[in-house]
Every structure is written in structure tokens, then in C-alpha cells.
Design a protein around this motif. Sequence first.
Motif, mmCIF file in Angstrom:
data_model
loop_
_atom_site.group_PDB
_atom_site.id
_atom_site.type_symbol
_atom_site.label_atom_id
_atom_site.label_comp_id
_atom_site.label_asym_id
_atom_site.label_seq_id
_atom_site.Cartn_x
_atom_site.Cartn_y
_atom_site.Cartn_z
ATOM 1 N N ALA A 90 0.815 -1.220 0.000
ATOM 2 C CA ALA A 90 0.000 0.000 0.000
ATOM 3 C C ALA A 90 0.845 1.266 0.000
ATOM 4 O O ALA A 90 0.312 2.366 -0.065
ATOM 5 C CB ALA A 90 -0.923 0.009 1.217
ATOM 6 N N HIS A 91 2.141 1.120 0.080
ATOM 7 C CA HIS A 91 3.049 2.269 0.098
ATOM 8 C C HIS A 91 3.468 2.624 -1.322
ATOM 9 O O HIS A 91 3.719 1.729 -2.127
ATOM 10 C CB HIS A 91 4.288 1.922 0.919
ATOM 11 C CG HIS A 91 5.329 3.002 0.955
ATOM 12 N ND1 HIS A 91 5.247 4.061 1.820
ATOM 13 C CD2 HIS A 91 6.451 3.173 0.221
ATOM 14 C CE1 HIS A 91 6.295 4.862 1.637
ATOM 15 N NE2 HIS A 91 7.036 4.331 0.667
ATOM 16 N N ALA A 149 -3.334 7.313 -4.721
ATOM 17 C CA ALA A 149 -3.817 7.141 -6.091
ATOM 18 C C ALA A 149 -3.467 5.793 -6.718
ATOM 19 O O ALA A 149 -4.322 5.122 -7.290
ATOM 20 C CB ALA A 149 -3.287 8.281 -6.972
ATOM 21 N N VAL A 150 -2.209 5.391 -6.652
ATOM 22 C CA VAL A 150 -1.796 4.199 -7.388
ATOM 23 C C VAL A 150 -2.336 2.928 -6.732
ATOM 24 O O VAL A 150 -2.768 1.998 -7.422
ATOM 25 C CB VAL A 150 -0.267 4.144 -7.540
ATOM 26 C CG1 VAL A 150 0.139 2.981 -8.443
ATOM 27 C CG2 VAL A 150 0.262 5.448 -8.129
ATOM 28 N N THR A 154 -4.736 0.127 -8.526
ATOM 29 C CA THR A 154 -4.510 -1.320 -8.605
ATOM 30 C C THR A 154 -5.728 -2.093 -8.119
ATOM 31 O O THR A 154 -6.073 -3.139 -8.688
ATOM 32 C CB THR A 154 -3.269 -1.746 -7.788
ATOM 33 O OG1 THR A 154 -3.465 -1.481 -6.390
ATOM 34 C CG2 THR A 154 -2.020 -1.036 -8.279
ATOM 35 N N LYS A 155 -6.393 -1.605 -7.101
ATOM 36 C CA LYS A 155 -7.555 -2.321 -6.586
ATOM 37 C C LYS A 155 -8.757 -2.191 -7.521
ATOM 38 O O LYS A 155 -9.541 -3.137 -7.668
ATOM 39 C CB LYS A 155 -7.899 -1.830 -5.174
ATOM 40 C CG LYS A 155 -6.827 -2.157 -4.141
ATOM 41 C CD LYS A 155 -6.544 -3.660 -4.073
ATOM 42 C CE LYS A 155 -5.540 -4.004 -2.997
ATOM 43 N NZ LYS A 155 -5.307 -5.474 -2.881
ATOM 44 N N THR A 188 -0.330 -3.584 7.391
ATOM 45 C CA THR A 188 -0.361 -2.698 6.227
ATOM 46 C C THR A 188 -1.168 -1.444 6.521
ATOM 47 O O THR A 188 -0.748 -0.328 6.179
ATOM 48 C CB THR A 188 -0.968 -3.437 5.017
ATOM 49 O OG1 THR A 188 -0.128 -4.542 4.671
ATOM 50 C CG2 THR A 188 -1.077 -2.509 3.813
ATOM 51 N N LEU A 189 -2.321 -1.609 7.168
ATOM 52 C CA LEU A 189 -3.137 -0.442 7.503
ATOM 53 C C LEU A 189 -2.446 0.431 8.545
ATOM 54 O O LEU A 189 -2.510 1.663 8.483
ATOM 55 C CB LEU A 189 -4.508 -0.873 8.008
ATOM 56 C CG LEU A 189 -5.501 0.278 8.209
ATOM 57 C CD1 LEU A 189 -5.903 0.862 6.871
ATOM 58 C CD2 LEU A 189 -6.731 -0.174 8.970
ATOM 59 N N GLN A 190 -1.776 -0.182 9.486
ATOM 60 C CA GLN A 190 -1.046 0.581 10.486
ATOM 61 C C GLN A 190 0.058 1.414 9.841
ATOM 62 O O GLN A 190 0.263 2.579 10.209
ATOM 63 C CB GLN A 190 -0.474 -0.363 11.541
ATOM 64 C CG GLN A 190 -1.542 -1.029 12.410
ATOM 65 C CD GLN A 190 -1.014 -2.209 13.196
ATOM 66 O OE1 GLN A 190 0.200 -2.444 13.249
ATOM 67 N NE2 GLN A 190 -1.919 -2.970 13.803
#
Length: 255
Positions: A90-91, A149-150, A154-155, A188-190
Motif C-alpha cells: 500500500a506504500h 492514487a496508485v 490497482t484495486k 499494512t493499515l497501520q
Amino acid sequence: MLENKIIVLTGGSDGIGWECAKAYVKAGATICILDKNEVPDDRAKELITTDKLLMLTCNLANEQQVQAAFNTIIEKYGRIDAIHNNAAIAHPSKTLDETTNPEWDLLMDINLKSILYTTRYGIVHLKKSQGVILNTSSMVGSLGQDNHAVYVATKGAINALTKAMALDYAPFKIRVNAISPAAVNTPTLQAWSQEQPNQHEIENYLNKLQPLGNMPKGDVIADACTFLLSHAARFITGTILPVSGGAELGYRTLI
């Protein structure tokens, strides 16, 4: 529900992926985890048995490594019944114009191109088993999200790709679906939260996002994934299933 199934799970060493791994083993499956990180021994003990875990260190952006992993799985088990494309990064959390070319490429490679590779080397085996493909999407792929944005792109692409794959592989009795979580308490959310300018407000915001209650852990996603991989979902394909606690419903004040 998944008795004696051989399931390939990408990105399964932590977060939602690891919760799925535990749920699949509990349901009777053998899981083959493809991840750049190994499952630590203390975490592996969370499984009801480690006899049904095959851990393969794999860079999912590298086609040769993915091909080699699938060769190993077939040599050991002789078949594949399902592929769960869960791996994602997610980064960075940025607007599009701030995103560098290497950041764009890495997000596209891990979140999307890995699905190309697992399908390329797994589809012949799924045709034999009339198996299942499951993709991990996100609610942001449908709703959008600022400053990301990116990842959002992707999702959204995974949602469209899932529908295309469902049509392409239906003649072979292969089902293809996607799971679409909202806020789930994962590493990932953290990490994403720490990139936000209002870090101290983020947890409160995310806990209010779902009408059914605070951010869940990944087990709620894993339960839905287990269903979608099972015979109980035998006439479901091309679906983007929200497991979101109703996060996408209505106008609400979240601040």
C-alpha cells in the motif's frame, strides 16, 4: 469446507493473508504460502497443524521465482485446487503527481502483475481440478480514496480483472471472485496510518467507518474467503464481495 484442497496463497505471512491461512487449514486445506517473508516459527504454531503448511520464499514481482514456486508445489502435491491472490503493498500514500516511476512500477508489479504470473503458471492445473481463483481487492477500488492514487488504481483494476477472468475461465468450470474489505486492523493499515498528516485522528476515523462497529481483525475476511473457495459458493463467479461492515452505505458523519 476445504477438506484436502491444495491452496496457493500469496502474501500469506501476516495480516489478512495469515488469517486466511489459519482459516483454510482449520477447514481442512493444505496451504502453500508464497511470500517474500517467511512465517515465523512462533506464528506457525497458531495453526492447528503445521503438516499442512508449505512456505515458499518468493518475490511475486519475479516471474521466474513464481514459476519455480508452482513447479515445487506440483512436484510435492500433484495438483492445485485454488489460488488466492492476496499479496499487496500500500506504500506510498501519495497523490498521482507525487508518485515516482519506481513507486508506480512496484505497486503495479506486486498488486497486479503477480496475478498475471500466478494465473499463467497455475491455470493449467486449475483446469484439471475445476478450481477457484480468489483476488483480494479493497473497498477503495470501488469508492476511491484521497492521497493514495496508485494503490486505489490497482484495486480498481483487480475488480475489473476479476470479472474478465470469471468470463474467460467459466467454460473450464473455474470460478473467479474477489473479496473487498474496508478498514481491517493489519500491519499494512497501520503503516498507511503512519503516513497520514492527521495520524492521531486516523484510528478514531477508521473505527467509525463501519456501521457494524470498530475495525475488525482479518478473521472476518478469512471466514468470507473460506466460503468463496468452498463448494458452498459453487455457483458464484465474477463477484466483488464487500466484507466491510457496511462502510460503503449511506451518508454519515465520521469526524
